[in-house]
Design an enzyme around this catalytic site. Structure first.
Site, PDB file in Angstrom:
ATOM      1  N   ASP A 100      -0.692  -5.201  -5.984  1.00  0.00           N
ATOM      2  CA  ASP A 100      -1.713  -4.046  -6.854  1.00  0.00           C
ATOM      3  C   ASP A 100      -0.373  -4.509  -8.440  1.00  0.00           C
ATOM      4  OD1 ASP A 100      -3.508  -1.760  -7.436  1.00  0.00           O
ATOM      5  OD2 ASP A 100      -3.535  -1.436  -5.401  1.00  0.00           O
ATOM      6  N   ASP A 207      -4.275  -2.214 -11.274  1.00  0.00           N
ATOM      7  CA  ASP A 207      -5.031  -0.992 -11.006  1.00  0.00           C
ATOM      8  C   ASP A 207      -5.664   0.092 -13.442  1.00  0.00           C
ATOM      9  OD1 ASP A 207      -4.568   1.600 -10.033  1.00  0.00           O
ATOM     10  OD2 ASP A 207      -3.540   2.620 -11.295  1.00  0.00           O
ATOM     11  N   GLU A 265      -9.043  -3.209 -11.575  1.00  0.00           N
ATOM     12  CA  GLU A 265     -10.489  -1.256 -12.270  1.00  0.00           C
ATOM     13  C   GLU A 265     -10.307  -1.326 -13.143  1.00  0.00           C
ATOM     14  OE1 GLU A 265      -9.259   2.805  -9.447  1.00  0.00           O
ATOM     15  OE2 GLU A 265      -7.788   1.517 -11.169  1.00  0.00           O
ATOM     16  N   HIS A 339      -9.345   2.495  -1.080  1.00  0.00           N
ATOM     17  CA  HIS A 339      -8.967   3.288  -0.814  1.00  0.00           C
ATOM     18  C   HIS A 339      -9.302   4.659  -1.545  1.00  0.00           C
ATOM     19  CE1 HIS A 339      -7.389   1.616  -4.507  1.00  0.00           C
ATOM     20  NE2 HIS A 339      -6.333   2.854  -4.019  1.00  0.00           N
ATOM     21  N   ASP A 340      -9.831   4.337  -2.637  1.00  0.00           N
ATOM     22  CA  ASP A 340     -10.325   5.694  -3.343  1.00  0.00           C
ATOM     23  C   ASP A 340     -11.690   6.306  -3.070  1.00  0.00           C
ATOM     24  OD1 ASP A 340      -7.825   5.397  -4.929  1.00  0.00           O
ATOM     25  OD2 ASP A 340      -8.825   4.426  -6.505  1.00  0.00           O
TER      26      ASP A 340
HETATM   27  C1  NOJ Z   1      -6.609   3.879  -9.727  1.00  0.00           C
HETATM   28  C2  NOJ Z   1      -5.988   3.564  -7.728  1.00  0.00           C
HETATM   29  O1  NOJ Z   1      -7.312   3.012  -7.259  1.00  0.00           O
HETATM   30  C3  NOJ Z   1      -5.101   4.949  -7.616  1.00  0.00           C
HETATM   31  O2  NOJ Z   1      -5.763   5.394  -6.520  1.00  0.00           O
HETATM   32  C4  NOJ Z   1      -4.823   6.481  -8.410  1.00  0.00           C
HETATM   33  O3  NOJ Z   1      -4.415   7.713  -7.740  1.00  0.00           O
HETATM   34  C5  NOJ Z   1      -5.217   5.908  -9.928  1.00  0.00           C
HETATM   35  N1  NOJ Z   1      -5.265   4.779 -10.297  1.00  0.00           N
HETATM   36  C6  NOJ Z   1      -3.665   5.961 -10.045  1.00  0.00           C
HETATM   37  O4  NOJ Z   1      -3.107   4.454 -10.245  1.00  0.00           O
END
Ligand code: NOJ
Length: 570
Positions: A100, A207, A265, A339-340
């Protein structure tokens, strides 16, 4: 989209979130040795690449997305030696490893920020985004503009010592780096990218890849959430004026020197921007994550105001994520969990019983295995893990996003009673979309804490681990795990069709069933997925169908609830 085979296009990528994968030393946290001990399992699933979520040194205010040192490992996860062993353990099994890359912000504990905040004239002052306060008519100090943080409240943090605000789109301890500063960009490239490429990693998940270029006017954002003092800053902070220039620079200065993949992302952007990010000729990133599917039913700027969605919207979302690459040299991704995000059977299937949950998971496996793009699977998805129980109190939740949203909601509505209908509705949304659903420990067996740890887990294991766990599925030909393996094999055996083929929806107006074809070079597959609790007559829209895979033992003239089938058209 072109059929030029590339390892990262063909790949099935498995995401590992280190805190919750496997604890090797009984301290309650997953760790690198735990991951190493499961590499054969990961390989056996059909994985070609592991995406490892942040394992860097960090105070863990946002589970490692707050990095204090790009070149060190969070001690609870292990050491650099463990990391070298992991890289070697992956490569010796023919698995590639991507990390990441969190470079929109650092932790406030990073040396760069400590220097930056030390004085107004520190040489690194400009590496972060500092602004003077505003004052209202009564002389009260206010942030420089109305931008909100992704984690509630203002996006600006006051620094008492130097009497300025710094921008932090996420937690107060996640200051945004100033990408306008070239010296800062070069330091990022050397420290966070080159260092790891030289260690042999194979790429990055990038990210918040759309956030680096902020509109330098720092204007107030439009009102999207009425009644809130602070508003989403997308208009001025996402896909901003110099974003493509920055990605091109990062590619030409660093990534292009390695046989690497990158997946950014991005979440939301125009399809014109999407093509700039991932068209091969643009030389920015290999592919991006778009959020059309995972954000379904949420309200813009107000995730926990969940309003629901219907199957047509789901179909639109699948199409939107895939269609922009048609006829271009760009590439797309396929994913439904990370994970989100909440767990897919709970979010998009029926997880009310274990039986329907497993069937939904298999249906989703067929959807994922037949869509065009690089496929990403999130840990636990392969055994059909589902959301945390609705009965759990907010106190069980660990994630800063949900906790802050909860506190903000309670304060805004003056809620004093847990049975307040407004709070119940809010908790229903938490139950549906909170990030912690994906973050509870992986359920390996039916022993205490699902075999994740011999100690006290940092986060409670989902109560259903006796019914949903790897051990009970690994030798069961009918398990979700065995089905995922089969579906992934099917995808590879017909890779032209499923990984590279053209996607066309056949029954857009059908509110219960999702039927589409995949087609390439005169071959065709026909996929029918019953996304409902009803039994529906199967009325094929194509002739000469030969069954390739299904999530039921016998197919009949009826599609049972959550039944999915994949046919070849002969
Ligand atoms: C995206 C990540 O996937 C998330 O988990 C994170 O809280 C935010 N970016 C900040 O880095």
């Amino acid at each position: 989209m072109t059929k030029d085979y590339t390892w990262w296009k063909d790949a099935t990528i498995y995401q590992i979130w280190p805190a919750s994968y496997k604890d090797s030393n009984g301290d309650g946290f997953g760790d690198l040795q735990g991951i190493i001990s499961k590499l054969d399992y990961v390989k056996d699933l059909g994985t070609d690449v592991i995406w490892l979520s942040p394992m860097y040194d960090s105070p863990q205010d946002d589970m490692g997305y707050d990095i204090s040192n790009y070149q060190d490992i969070y001690p609870k996860y292990g050491t650099m030696k463990d990391m070298d062993q992991l890289i070697e353990g992956c490569h010796s099994r023919g698995i590639k490893l991507i990390l990441d890359l969190v470079i929109n912000h650092t932790s406030s504990e990073h040396e760069w920020f400590k220097e930056s905040r030390s004085s107004l004239d520190n040489p690194k002052r400009d590496w972060y985004i500092w602004k003077k306060p505003k004052y209202d008519a009564d002389g009260n100090r206010k942030p420089p503009n109305n931008w909100c943080s992704y984690f509630s409240g203002s996006a600006w943090e006051w620094d008492e010592k130097t009497q300025e605000y710094y921008l932090r789109l996420f937690a107060p301890t996640q200051p945004d780096l100033n990408w306008e500063n070239e010296e800062c960009r070069n330091a990022i490239y050397d420290t966070a990218l080159k260092f790891w490429f030289e260690k042999g990693i194979d790429g990055f998940r990038i990210d918040t890849a759309g956030l680096y270029s902020k509109d330098q006017r720092f204007l107030d954002a439009p009102i999207v959430v009425p009644g809130n003092e602070f508003q989403p800053s997308y208009k001025y902070s996402s896909n901003g004026p110099r974003i493509h220039e920055f990605h091109k620079e990062m590619f030409s200065k660093v990534t292009s020197h390695y046989d690497a993949m990158t997946v950014g992302e991005v979440g939301d952007c125009s399809r014109e921007d999407a093509l700039k990010y991932v068209s091969a000729k643009e030389k920015e990133m290999s592919m991006i994550f778009l959020f059309d599917i995972v954000m379904l039913g949420t309200t813009e700027g107000d995730k926990y105001n969940f309003v629901g969605y219907d199957l047509k919207q789901f179909k639109d979302a699948v199409k939107n994520q895939a269609d922009f690459i048609k006829g271009t040299d760009a590439w797309s991704t396929v994913f439904i969990e990370n994970h989100d995000q909440a767990r897919s059977p709970s979010r998009f299937g029926n997880a009310k019983t274990i039986k329907s949950s497993f069937k939904s998971s298999k249906l989703i496996a067929l959807l994922q295995a037949t869509l065009t793009g690089t496929l990403f699977i999130y840990q636990g998805q392969e055994i059909g893990m589902n959301n945390l129980p609705r009965s759990w109190d907010i106190k069980e939740y660990k994630d800063i996003e949900s906790i802050n949203a909860y506190n903000e909601f309670v304060a805004k509505h003056n809620i004093t009673d847990k049975n307040d209908p407004k709070l119940i509705k809010f908790m229903d949304a938490v139950d549906t979309v909170a990030r912690d659903h994906a973050r509870s420990p992986v359920q390996w067996d039916s022993t205490e804490h699902g075999g994740f740890t011999t100690g006290d887990p940092w986060m409670r294991v989902n109560d259903n681990y006796p019914e949903i766990n790897v051990e009970s599925q690994i030798n069961d030909a009918n398990s979700v795990l065995s089905f995922y393996k089969r579906a992934l094999k099917m995808r590879k055996n017909h890779k032209d069709l499923f990984i590279y083929g053209q996607f066309e929806i056949l029954d857009y107006d059908n509110e219960k069933v999702f039927t589409y074809v995949k087609e390439i070079d005169g071959t065709k597959a026909y996929i029918v997925l019953n996304f409902s609790d009803e039994t529906i007559k199967f009325e094929p829209l194509e002739k000469n169908l030969k069954l390739l895979e299904a999530n039921v033992d016998n197919v009949t003239e009826n599609l049972t609830p959550w039944e999915g089938r994949v046919y070849l058209v002969e």
